[in-house]
Design a protein around this motif. Structure first.
Motif, PDB file in Angstrom:
ATOM      1  N   LEU A  71       0.831  -1.205   0.000  1.00  0.00           N
ATOM      2  CA  LEU A  71       0.000   0.000   0.000  1.00  0.00           C
ATOM      3  C   LEU A  71       0.868   1.258   0.000  1.00  0.00           C
ATOM      4  O   LEU A  71       1.756   1.405   0.856  1.00  0.00           O
ATOM      5  N   PRO A  72       0.599   2.193  -0.900  1.00  0.00           N
ATOM      6  CA  PRO A  72       1.393   3.424  -0.916  1.00  0.00           C
ATOM      7  C   PRO A  72       0.934   4.451   0.115  1.00  0.00           C
ATOM      8  O   PRO A  72       1.618   5.436   0.350  1.00  0.00           O
ATOM      9  N   HIS A  73      -0.252   4.221   0.727  1.00  0.00           N
ATOM     10  CA  HIS A  73      -0.777   5.139   1.738  1.00  0.00           C
ATOM     11  C   HIS A  73      -0.869   4.412   3.073  1.00  0.00           C
ATOM     12  O   HIS A  73      -1.567   3.399   3.186  1.00  0.00           O
ATOM     13  N   LEU A  74      -0.206   4.937   4.084  1.00  0.00           N
ATOM     14  CA  LEU A  74      -0.209   4.343   5.413  1.00  0.00           C
ATOM     15  C   LEU A  74      -0.735   5.368   6.414  1.00  0.00           C
ATOM     16  O   LEU A  74      -0.140   6.434   6.597  1.00  0.00           O
ATOM     17  N   VAL A  75      -1.858   5.036   7.050  1.00  0.00           N
ATOM     18  CA  VAL A  75      -2.501   5.943   8.003  1.00  0.00           C
ATOM     19  C   VAL A  75      -2.597   5.238   9.344  1.00  0.00           C
ATOM     20  O   VAL A  75      -3.258   4.194   9.470  1.00  0.00           O
ATOM     21  N   PHE A  76      -1.942   5.797  10.349  1.00  0.00           N
ATOM     22  CA  PHE A  76      -1.957   5.243  11.701  1.00  0.00           C
ATOM     23  C   PHE A  76      -2.598   6.259  12.640  1.00  0.00           C
ATOM     24  O   PHE A  76      -1.954   7.245  13.055  1.00  0.00           O
ATOM     25  N   ASP A  77      -3.865   6.068  12.933  1.00  0.00           N
ATOM     26  CA  ASP A  77      -4.594   6.949  13.845  1.00  0.00           C
ATOM     27  C   ASP A  77      -5.575   6.106  14.641  1.00  0.00           C
ATOM     28  O   ASP A  77      -5.716   4.899  14.399  1.00  0.00           O
ATOM     29  N   PRO A  78      -6.281   6.688  15.617  1.00  0.00           N
ATOM     30  CA  PRO A  78      -7.200   5.887  16.442  1.00  0.00           C
ATOM     31  C   PRO A  78      -8.293   5.188  15.640  1.00  0.00           C
ATOM     32  O   PRO A  78      -8.812   4.147  16.073  1.00  0.00           O
ATOM     33  N   GLN A  79      -8.665   5.711  14.495  1.00  0.00           N
ATOM     34  CA  GLN A  79      -9.705   5.075  13.682  1.00  0.00           C
ATOM     35  C   GLN A  79      -9.177   3.855  12.928  1.00  0.00           C
ATOM     36  O   GLN A  79      -9.916   2.901  12.688  1.00  0.00           O
ATOM     37  N   SER A  80      -7.917   3.897  12.558  1.00  0.00           N
ATOM     38  CA  SER A  80      -7.364   2.790  11.765  1.00  0.00           C
ATOM     39  C   SER A  80      -6.739   1.695  12.618  1.00  0.00           C
ATOM     40  O   SER A  80      -6.705   0.534  12.232  1.00  0.00           O
ATOM     41  N   LYS A 118       0.496   9.097   7.508  1.00  0.00           N
ATOM     42  CA  LYS A 118      -0.165   9.905   8.537  1.00  0.00           C
ATOM     43  C   LYS A 118      -0.041   9.203   9.874  1.00  0.00           C
ATOM     44  O   LYS A 118      -0.349   8.017  10.001  1.00  0.00           O
ATOM     45  N   LEU A 119       0.391   9.961  10.877  1.00  0.00           N
ATOM     46  CA  LEU A 119       0.486   9.451  12.239  1.00  0.00           C
ATOM     47  C   LEU A 119      -0.217  10.438  13.159  1.00  0.00           C
ATOM     48  O   LEU A 119       0.159  11.615  13.229  1.00  0.00           O
ATOM     49  N   ALA A 120      -1.269   9.963  13.830  1.00  0.00           N
ATOM     50  CA  ALA A 120      -2.007  10.800  14.773  1.00  0.00           C
ATOM     51  C   ALA A 120      -2.309   9.959  16.004  1.00  0.00           C
ATOM     52  O   ALA A 120      -3.170   9.072  15.973  1.00  0.00           O
ATOM     53  N   ARG A 121      -1.602  10.217  17.067  1.00  0.00           N
ATOM     54  CA  ARG A 121      -1.741   9.372  18.253  1.00  0.00           C
ATOM     55  C   ARG A 121      -1.222  10.129  19.464  1.00  0.00           C
ATOM     56  O   ARG A 121      -0.273  10.922  19.370  1.00  0.00           O
ATOM     57  N   GLU A 122      -1.825   9.868  20.602  1.00  0.00           N
ATOM     58  CA  GLU A 122      -1.407  10.507  21.843  1.00  0.00           C
ATOM     59  C   GLU A 122      -0.455   9.601  22.611  1.00  0.00           C
ATOM     60  O   GLU A 122      -0.582   8.367  22.577  1.00  0.00           O
ATOM     61  N   HIS A 123       0.517  10.225  23.299  1.00  0.00           N
ATOM     62  CA  HIS A 123       1.447   9.523  24.190  1.00  0.00           C
ATOM     63  C   HIS A 123       2.303   8.484  23.465  1.00  0.00           C
ATOM     64  O   HIS A 123       2.591   7.418  24.013  1.00  0.00           O
ATOM     65  N   VAL A 136      10.210   6.594   6.642  1.00  0.00           N
ATOM     66  CA  VAL A 136       9.382   7.285   5.650  1.00  0.00           C
ATOM     67  C   VAL A 136      10.238   8.174   4.753  1.00  0.00           C
ATOM     68  O   VAL A 136      10.024   8.263   3.540  1.00  0.00           O
ATOM     69  N   SER A 137      11.225   8.836   5.337  1.00  0.00           N
ATOM     70  CA  SER A 137      12.059   9.762   4.563  1.00  0.00           C
ATOM     71  C   SER A 137      12.856   9.045   3.476  1.00  0.00           C
ATOM     72  O   SER A 137      13.322   9.684   2.523  1.00  0.00           O
ATOM     73  N   ARG A 138      12.994   7.740   3.591  1.00  0.00           N
ATOM     74  CA  ARG A 138      13.757   6.962   2.600  1.00  0.00           C
ATOM     75  C   ARG A 138      12.862   6.289   1.564  1.00  0.00           C
ATOM     76  O   ARG A 138      13.323   5.467   0.791  1.00  0.00           O
ATOM     77  N   ASN A 139      11.551   6.639   1.593  1.00  0.00           N
ATOM     78  CA  ASN A 139      10.608   5.926   0.733  1.00  0.00           C
ATOM     79  C   ASN A 139       9.758   6.865  -0.126  1.00  0.00           C
ATOM     80  O   ASN A 139       8.579   6.617  -0.340  1.00  0.00           O
ATOM     81  N   SER A 140      10.359   7.930  -0.601  1.00  0.00           N
ATOM     82  CA  SER A 140       9.725   8.809  -1.596  1.00  0.00           C
ATOM     83  C   SER A 140       8.385   9.364  -1.146  1.00  0.00           C
ATOM     84  O   SER A 140       7.455   9.515  -1.946  1.00  0.00           O
ATOM     85  N   VAL A 141       8.243   9.677   0.151  1.00  0.00           N
ATOM     86  CA  VAL A 141       6.964  10.171   0.655  1.00  0.00           C
ATOM     87  C   VAL A 141       6.596  11.504   0.000  1.00  0.00           C
ATOM     88  O   VAL A 141       7.436  12.389  -0.166  1.00  0.00           O
ATOM     89  N   LYS A 142       5.324  11.624  -0.372  1.00  0.00           N
ATOM     90  CA  LYS A 142       4.827  12.846  -0.996  1.00  0.00           C
ATOM     91  C   LYS A 142       3.891  13.627  -0.075  1.00  0.00           C
ATOM     92  O   LYS A 142       3.817  14.846  -0.145  1.00  0.00           O
ATOM     93  N   GLU A 143       3.167  12.897   0.760  1.00  0.00           N
ATOM     94  CA  GLU A 143       2.215  13.524   1.680  1.00  0.00           C
ATOM     95  C   GLU A 143       2.500  13.034   3.085  1.00  0.00           C
ATOM     96  O   GLU A 143       2.444  11.832   3.353  1.00  0.00           O
ATOM     97  N   PHE A 144       2.809  13.979   3.984  1.00  0.00           N
ATOM     98  CA  PHE A 144       3.178  13.596   5.350  1.00  0.00           C
ATOM     99  C   PHE A 144       2.353  14.413   6.347  1.00  0.00           C
ATOM    100  O   PHE A 144       2.317  15.643   6.279  1.00  0.00           O
ATOM    101  N   ILE A 145       1.680  13.695   7.264  1.00  0.00           N
ATOM    102  CA  ILE A 145       0.840  14.337   8.285  1.00  0.00           C
ATOM    103  C   ILE A 145       1.247  13.786   9.641  1.00  0.00           C
ATOM    104  O   ILE A 145       1.194  12.568   9.864  1.00  0.00           O
TER     105      ILE A 145
END
Length: 410
Positions: A45-54, A81-86, A99-108
């Motif tokens: 997957l080219p899009h990786l989203v790690f947040d409380p919903q995922s 995308k990384l959105a997480r507390e603590h 991520v910086s070594r994998n051609s990231v285009k969108e970073f949150i």
């Protein structure tokens, strides 16, 4: 059953990728059991989203899940995308290096706790970035940073950075089209030099703003939290200065504190250069402040293409005490004519009498006006019937005008 499995297995790769991108990452990983052909699709997957919903795991296992998914991943990562507390900052450092070594285009990156995360130097090497969003971070680029050459959209929220850092980051993003700065810390001067910038959104504090080399800037939203009147008088007009820097603006939103910022400075001996392209204006204004009202009227007068106007009117003190002073601007500007103005919305909090003066002025000055919508606060002294009678008595320049009276809700 065999046919169903075959259908799943033989879906085109672009279709399966779209399906996986629509799923939370925990569900995307589970699709590996559908068939042998799907076994490794989630790992690509080219899009990786790690947040409380995922990922709804406990904090202790969250880092392990992210580590496992990144270790098993192969191929480019275009969105992260990384959105997480603590979350441990050491863990974030490790993931950002990957991520910086994998051609990231969108970073949150959304740090949801109170601590500020210092963005590591690895982030500043991501030259393929087109979208960058940072929350609750400390931004200090290394001395080797030469800019994000592909970045088109930058959003920073509650980020700590100095005047020179903000200015240097902006100026070294030559393709930047959208800039959002919200509630950031440790800077006082908003200096923007971005030749391709089209949209600017600012919320927070500054002592002064300079917008240079932005001929493509068309949409501006500014919410100034406070304006210090004790800084002493300005030698020149902020209104003149700012609109000389915005030659092609189409849409402008400004709150009452920014209106006060524009009103600061020497009295205008001449109007600023016309804003020939401004079509939509939203403004919050203290209806009892003469200088603020004159500033808004001046802005209307230099906007010959204005089609839609929305005013949030409020009163800081008893309007009747200032009525004689405030009413003078109506007489002083009787010759105004807003020939392109089609739609007006007036929100009256409790300053109905002051808003009525503004409404009367606009009705007399707008020959092409089609709708005038007045939103009344439920606690205003005038009831709807009395307010409607007053509105209907006003003279109007437009022959095809509809006046709409509505109650404010909330």
């Amino acid at each position: 059953m065999e046919m169903e499995l075959d259908r799943i297995s033989n879906l085109p790769s672009d279709v399966t990728e779209k399906i996986l991108l629509c799923l939370p990452i925990r569900d995307a990983v589970r699709t590996s059991v559908l068939s042998t052909k799907w076994r490794y699709k989630s790992a690509m997957l080219p899009h990786l989203v790690f947040d409380p919903q995922s990922i709804s795991t406990q904090l202790q296992t969250f880092a392990n899940v992210v580590d496992h998914l990144l270790l098993s991943h192969f191929g480019p990562v275009y969105k992260f995308k990384l959105a997480r507390e603590h979350v441990s900052f050491r863990d974030i450092d490790r993931w950002m290096l990957y991520v910086s070594r994998n051609s990231v285009k969108e970073f949150i990156l959304e740090i949801l706790g109170r601590q500020r995360y210092k963005v590591p130097s690895s982030m500043f090497s991501c030259q393929d970035l087109t979208y960058l969003e940072l929350h609750r971070c400390l931004l200090r680029p290394p001395s080797t940073f030469t800019g994000f050459k592909s970045l088109k959209s930058l959003k920073i929220v509650r980020v700590t950075l100095t005047d020179d850092v903000l200015e240097n980051v902006i100026v070294h993003c030559p393709l930047l089209e959208r800039l959002t700065v919200e509630w950031c810390y440790d800077f006082s001067q908003l200096n923007i030099n971005a030749p391709n910038l089209q949209v600017l959104r600012f919320m927070g504090d500054f002592e002064d703003v300079n917008i240079l080399n932005t001929s493509n800037l068309v949409d501006v939203f500014i919410w100034l939290r406070k304006f210090d009147h004790r800084r002493g008088p300005c030698r020149s007009s902020n209104l003149l200065k700012l609109f000389a820097q915005l030659p092609n603006i189409h849409r402008l939103y400004m709150n009452s504190k920014f209106t006060k910022y524009l009103a600061a400075g020497s009295l205008l001996e001449k109007l600023p250069k016309p804003c020939l392209h401004l079509q939509f204006l939203i403004v919050r204004v203290g209806i009892d402040d003469v200088k603020d009202i004159i500033t808004v009227i001046c802005l209307l007068r230099i906007s010959p293409a204005l089609e839609e106007l929305e005013v949030f009117a409020f009163c800081r003190q008893t309007y009747e005490a200032e009525a004689g002073k405030v009413n003078s601007w109506v007489d002083d500007n009787q010759s105004c004519s807003f020939t392109q103005l089609r739609h007006v919305k007036i929100h009256c909090s409790q300053a109905v009498e002051g808003a009525l003066d503004l409404i009367r002025f606009l009705l007399l000055s707008s020959p092409a006006l089609e709708t005038m919508t007045v939103y009344k606060h439920p606690s205003t002294p005038l009831d709807g019937y009395d307010l409607a009678k007053k509105l209907l008595r006003f003279r109007r320049a437009s022959l095809n005008l509809e006046i709409i009276l509505s109650d404010l809700t909330g």
